[in-house]
Design a protein around this motif. Sequence first.
Motif, PDB file in Angstrom:
ATOM      1  N   VAL A  17       0.845  -1.206   0.000  1.00  0.00           N
ATOM      2  CA  VAL A  17       0.000   0.000   0.000  1.00  0.00           C
ATOM      3  C   VAL A  17       0.876   1.252   0.000  1.00  0.00           C
ATOM      4  O   VAL A  17       0.631   2.201  -0.761  1.00  0.00           O
ATOM      5  CB  VAL A  17      -0.942   0.005   1.226  1.00  0.00           C
ATOM      6  N   ILE A  18       1.909   1.250   0.837  1.00  0.00           N
ATOM      7  CA  ILE A  18       2.798   2.410   0.927  1.00  0.00           C
ATOM      8  C   ILE A  18       3.513   2.633  -0.399  1.00  0.00           C
ATOM      9  O   ILE A  18       3.580   3.761  -0.908  1.00  0.00           O
ATOM     10  CB  ILE A  18       3.812   2.223   2.067  1.00  0.00           C
ATOM     11  N   ALA A  19       4.059   1.577  -0.965  1.00  0.00           N
ATOM     12  CA  ALA A  19       4.780   1.706  -2.231  1.00  0.00           C
ATOM     13  C   ALA A  19       3.862   2.250  -3.323  1.00  0.00           C
ATOM     14  O   ALA A  19       4.225   3.183  -4.053  1.00  0.00           O
ATOM     15  CB  ALA A  19       5.367   0.358  -2.632  1.00  0.00           C
ATOM     16  N   ASP A  20       2.661   1.673  -3.434  1.00  0.00           N
ATOM     17  CA  ASP A  20       1.723   2.121  -4.466  1.00  0.00           C
ATOM     18  C   ASP A  20       1.324   3.577  -4.259  1.00  0.00           C
ATOM     19  O   ASP A  20       1.100   4.320  -5.219  1.00  0.00           O
ATOM     20  CB  ASP A  20       0.477   1.233  -4.478  1.00  0.00           C
ATOM     21  N   ASN A  21       1.218   3.979  -3.005  1.00  0.00           N
ATOM     22  CA  ASN A  21       0.809   5.343  -2.684  1.00  0.00           C
ATOM     23  C   ASN A  21       1.759   6.377  -3.285  1.00  0.00           C
ATOM     24  O   ASN A  21       1.346   7.466  -3.679  1.00  0.00           O
ATOM     25  CB  ASN A  21       0.757   5.502  -1.163  1.00  0.00           C
ATOM     26  N   PHE A  22       3.042   6.011  -3.366  1.00  0.00           N
ATOM     27  CA  PHE A  22       4.036   6.935  -3.892  1.00  0.00           C
ATOM     28  C   PHE A  22       4.367   6.686  -5.367  1.00  0.00           C
ATOM     29  O   PHE A  22       4.715   7.620  -6.089  1.00  0.00           O
ATOM     30  CB  PHE A  22       5.324   6.841  -3.075  1.00  0.00           C
ATOM     31  N   ILE A  23       4.283   5.429  -5.793  1.00  0.00           N
ATOM     32  CA  ILE A  23       4.742   5.080  -7.139  1.00  0.00           C
ATOM     33  C   ILE A  23       3.660   5.273  -8.187  1.00  0.00           C
ATOM     34  O   ILE A  23       3.923   5.742  -9.297  1.00  0.00           O
ATOM     35  CB  ILE A  23       5.266   3.619  -7.144  1.00  0.00           C
ATOM     36  N   GLU A  24       2.407   4.904  -7.850  1.00  0.00           N
ATOM     37  CA  GLU A  24       1.324   5.026  -8.831  1.00  0.00           C
ATOM     38  C   GLU A  24       1.010   6.494  -9.091  1.00  0.00           C
ATOM     39  O   GLU A  24       1.022   7.312  -8.180  1.00  0.00           O
ATOM     40  CB  GLU A  24       0.079   4.294  -8.337  1.00  0.00           C
ATOM     41  N   GLU A  25       0.739   6.820 -10.331  1.00  0.00           N
ATOM     42  CA  GLU A  25       0.408   8.194 -10.718  1.00  0.00           C
ATOM     43  C   GLU A  25      -1.108   8.385 -10.813  1.00  0.00           C
ATOM     44  O   GLU A  25      -1.809   7.490 -11.306  1.00  0.00           O
ATOM     45  CB  GLU A  25       1.067   8.525 -12.052  1.00  0.00           C
ATOM     46  N   PRO A  26      -1.630   9.517 -10.323  1.00  0.00           N
ATOM     47  CA  PRO A  26      -0.878  10.591  -9.674  1.00  0.00           C
ATOM     48  C   PRO A  26      -0.432  10.180  -8.272  1.00  0.00           C
ATOM     49  O   PRO A  26      -1.184   9.536  -7.543  1.00  0.00           O
ATOM     50  CB  PRO A  26      -1.888  11.752  -9.629  1.00  0.00           C
ATOM     51  N   SER A  27       0.772  10.558  -7.919  1.00  0.00           N
ATOM     52  CA  SER A  27       1.404  10.122  -6.687  1.00  0.00           C
ATOM     53  C   SER A  27       0.946  10.954  -5.491  1.00  0.00           C
ATOM     54  O   SER A  27       0.539  12.109  -5.626  1.00  0.00           O
ATOM     55  CB  SER A  27       2.921  10.241  -6.837  1.00  0.00           C
ATOM     56  N   SER A  28       1.061  10.345  -4.297  1.00  0.00           N
ATOM     57  CA  SER A  28       0.813  11.082  -3.058  1.00  0.00           C
ATOM     58  C   SER A  28       2.068  11.791  -2.566  1.00  0.00           C
ATOM     59  O   SER A  28       2.050  12.381  -1.479  1.00  0.00           O
ATOM     60  CB  SER A  28       0.309  10.121  -1.980  1.00  0.00           C
ATOM     61  N   GLY A  29       3.142  11.742  -3.370  1.00  0.00           N
ATOM     62  CA  GLY A  29       4.386  12.384  -2.977  1.00  0.00           C
ATOM     63  C   GLY A  29       4.244  13.856  -2.626  1.00  0.00           C
ATOM     64  O   GLY A  29       4.749  14.296  -1.581  1.00  0.00           O
ATOM     65  N   PRO A  30       3.569  14.682  -3.464  1.00  0.00           N
ATOM     66  CA  PRO A  30       3.442  16.101  -3.122  1.00  0.00           C
ATOM     67  C   PRO A  30       2.754  16.348  -1.784  1.00  0.00           C
ATOM     68  O   PRO A  30       3.158  17.234  -1.025  1.00  0.00           O
ATOM     69  CB  PRO A  30       2.616  16.661  -4.279  1.00  0.00           C
ATOM     70  N   ALA A  31       1.709  15.564  -1.482  1.00  0.00           N
ATOM     71  CA  ALA A  31       1.018  15.728  -0.203  1.00  0.00           C
ATOM     72  C   ALA A  31       1.928  15.330   0.954  1.00  0.00           C
ATOM     73  O   ALA A  31       1.982  16.019   1.985  1.00  0.00           O
ATOM     74  CB  ALA A  31      -0.262  14.904  -0.189  1.00  0.00           C
ATOM     75  N   PHE A  32       2.646  14.217   0.802  1.00  0.00           N
ATOM     76  CA  PHE A  32       3.574  13.787   1.848  1.00  0.00           C
ATOM     77  C   PHE A  32       4.645  14.848   2.097  1.00  0.00           C
ATOM     78  O   PHE A  32       4.930  15.213   3.248  1.00  0.00           O
ATOM     79  CB  PHE A  32       4.237  12.468   1.453  1.00  0.00           C
ATOM     80  N   ILE A  33       5.252  15.353   1.027  1.00  0.00           N
ATOM     81  CA  ILE A  33       6.339  16.330   1.171  1.00  0.00           C
ATOM     82  C   ILE A  33       5.831  17.597   1.854  1.00  0.00           C
ATOM     83  O   ILE A  33       6.494  18.152   2.738  1.00  0.00           O
ATOM     84  CB  ILE A  33       6.953  16.639  -0.207  1.00  0.00           C
ATOM     85  N   SER A  34       4.641  18.045   1.480  1.00  0.00           N
ATOM     86  CA  SER A  34       4.085  19.259   2.073  1.00  0.00           C
ATOM     87  C   SER A  34       3.803  19.075   3.556  1.00  0.00           C
ATOM     88  O   SER A  34       4.153  19.935   4.389  1.00  0.00           O
ATOM     89  CB  SER A  34       2.799  19.653   1.338  1.00  0.00           C
TER      90      SER A  34
END
Length: 289
Positions: A195-212
């Motif tokens: 779940v964690i990996a998919d959350n960041f790898i699948e597009e659109p990614s949750s990376g921007p929300a995590f970083i913010s």
Amino acid sequence: MTARAAYSEHLVSRDQGKLYVRDYAGAAPTFVLMHGFPDNLHIYDALVPFLTAAGRRVVTFDFLGFGQSEKPLGATYTFQDQLRDLAAVVDELGLGKFVPVAHDSSGPTAINYTLAHPDHVAELVILNSGYDDAFPVTWPEMVSLFANQSMAPLARAIAQSPAQFGWLLAWQKNRFSSAQPTDQRDRFNVGVGRVIADNFIEEPSSGPAFISLASEFYAELARNSKHLPELKTLEMPVKVIWGEYDPYVTTDVGRDRASHFRNASFSLLRAGHWLQADLPGLVAREMLA
């Protein structure tokens, strides 16, 4: 328990986008299960059937920027925004008095909502999560990297490199699971770890929300430390349920969290940080007790 409970789906509008919500029918007060900033609502997939089998209504949702909720370009992702996400879900579904359930970085959302709206909360459940900086905590390295402003250029460079970010993500997952028994570690790798990996790898990614969110994490902890004396004013029951194999948000953190509430219980389970996936039956038993 392997059977999946039936649910209805909702899209709840916020000013910046729509929130994805799953609503499992049952009796009040409703459990509203909240995720942290490395994952999404699927961390509760193993727990929900135990709660619904006991006849309780359960709501899970993805915060804006995560999971199946919208991830609009230019959206802001702050802890205040997550408070508004929770309020929007509760209001849209007409939940009345409910039970917020915190995990990981949703600790501030659950506790601060309870402080602001004590008459709306029947009970508060706190799983392994953060809230304040008054008690020493060694936060996960990935969080610390993006939370430390002096490391911002390095963090941005890593985030822009899929290979480097993927390596960091895999390394951090291994750190979380290293202290768990083999059977739990194996389930983590194919369950929550995926779940964690998919959350960041699948597009659109949750990376921007995590970083913010990570970038304001330390400031949020400092703000919440000022609210600690207010927690003693809360009269509802508070259940602090903790996984003892968490290498970061340790048992001592859980005991300290419980100590700030007037009417708190503390339960320690032989599980890791994602105890709701490691021992869902036992977590449900404690929640329903």
